[in-house]
Write an enzyme that holds these catalytic residues in place. Structure first.
Site, short mmCIF file in Angstrom:
data_model
loop_
_atom_site.label_atom_id
_atom_site.label_comp_id
_atom_site.label_asym_id
_atom_site.label_seq_id
_atom_site.Cartn_x
_atom_site.Cartn_y
_atom_site.Cartn_z
N LYS A 74 0.80 -1.23 0.00
CA LYS A 74 0.00 0.00 0.00
C LYS A 74 0.84 1.29 0.00
O LYS A 74 0.41 2.30 -0.53
CB LYS A 74 -0.95 0.01 1.20
CG LYS A 74 -2.11 -0.94 1.06
CD LYS A 74 -3.12 -0.73 2.17
CE LYS A 74 -4.35 -1.57 1.93
NZ LYS A 74 -5.43 -1.26 2.85
N ASP A 112 -9.98 3.39 0.87
CA ASP A 112 -10.17 2.93 2.26
C ASP A 112 -10.76 4.07 3.07
O ASP A 112 -11.67 3.88 3.89
CB ASP A 112 -8.83 2.54 2.89
CG ASP A 112 -8.32 1.19 2.41
OD1 ASP A 112 -9.15 0.36 1.99
OD2 ASP A 112 -7.10 0.97 2.44
#
Ligand code: ATR
Length: 291
Positions: A74, A112
């Protein structure tokens, strides 16, 4: 297993992770493609850290429309991308990449953060100047959530085992939004900072499968009355923290919604279509109640 019709028009998306086999995203997205009659497929892509750069050039070369990235990529994917959104700069992490094959470009996004905020809104949890938010943890998930909430005007406290990690996030958020009310303390100060909390968010991995008997909340600290408890963990669907908080009268919300809305946002970014949210929820629920 029925694979369905794949032909020269089939569009590909996927998820890069290491490991990746446990991911619910392929099933969730493929069910949505099938429901909408779209000739798209979502595939798991097992990419070890040392091959990430090569893999990203690979999906571009192969004409993929986009990928999700998960642990451990990420943060490390960012230098390999051609552009990132403001949400990525603030959260310091990417979970969705959009590919513009005609221009040969990879764009990094973070769904997210928006997925979490959408799920709060769907659950009618409002966060404003009056709110006192306690975020347990100071990793990538805590940072995304803190950044997502910082502009609401709420008072935010990061509580983490390693206090310096929380301090770093708090300093960063303060430098991004002058006047935002953020602080960071160690776990020993949990009682002090949580007694008047209105929203408690678990952004640690404590309590996640297979360690389902663990909780990030200290046994000797009472839960604040009338607070909402949001656990970002979705495996198991009900964590020990959620059970304990519910027993103390708190309203509890698990992490499944955040998973679904981050996926739904990625789906829409890639395809331009709204996915069938309820179907995606059912698919995930079925898988999670089997495991
Ligand atoms: P992510 O990017 O998914 O948030 P991470 O960066 O590994 O993952 O962060 C995990 C979080 O869970 C951290 O806040 C971590 O605390 P430390 O910063 O002190 O490591 C927290 N965490 C993990 N295991 C823990 C444990 N046994 N007790 C308390 N906190 C824990």
């Amino acid at each position: 297993m029925h694979i369905g019709h794949i032909d020269g028009q089939t569009q590909l998306v996927g998820i890069m992770g290491y490991p990746v086999a446990h991911s619910l995203s392929p099933e969730m997205h493929n069910a949505a493609f099938a429901e909408l009659g779209m000739n798209w497929r979502y595939v798991p892509l097992l990419v070890p850290p040392e091959r990430l750069a090569e893999a990203l050039r690979g999906v571009l070369a192969l004409g993929f429309r986009g990928v999700n990235v998960t642990v451990p990529h990420k943060v490390t994917c960012i230098p390999h991308l051609d552009s990132v959104t403001e949400a990525v700069t603030i959260a310091g992490a990417v979970n969705t990449i959009r590919i513009d094959a005609s221009k040969g470009r990879l764009e990094g996004l973070n769904t997210d953060m928006s997925g979490f905020l959408t799920d709060l809104a769907v659950n009618h949890v409002s966060v404003n100047e009056e709110s006192r938010v306690v975020i347990l943890g100071a990793g990538g998930a805590a940072r995304s959530i803190g950044a997502g909430l910082a502009r609401s005007g709420a008072h935010i406290t990061f509580v983490n085992r390693t206090v310096e990690r929380g301090v770093q996030i708090a300093d960063f958020l303060r430098s991004s939004w002058e006047g935002c009310k953020v602080e960071a303390v160690g776990l020993e100060q949990l009682a002090e900072v949580s007694h008047d909390a209105t929203l408690i968010i678990n952004a640690t991995s404590v309590g996640m499968f297979p360690y389902i008997d663990a909780s990030p909340w200290r046994d000797d600290v009472p839960f604040p009355k009338d607070a909402v408890l949001y656990d970002t963990i979705y495996r198991p669907l009900q964590t020990k923290l959620m059970r304990d908080a519910e027993r103390s009268g708190l309203r509890v919300i698990g992490g499944l919604g955040m998973l679904i809305y981050q996926g739904a946002a990625a789906f829409e970014l890639w395809t331009g279509k709204k996915p069938p949210i309820e179907l995606m929820r059912q698919v995930c629920l079925r898988r999670l109640s089997e495991s």
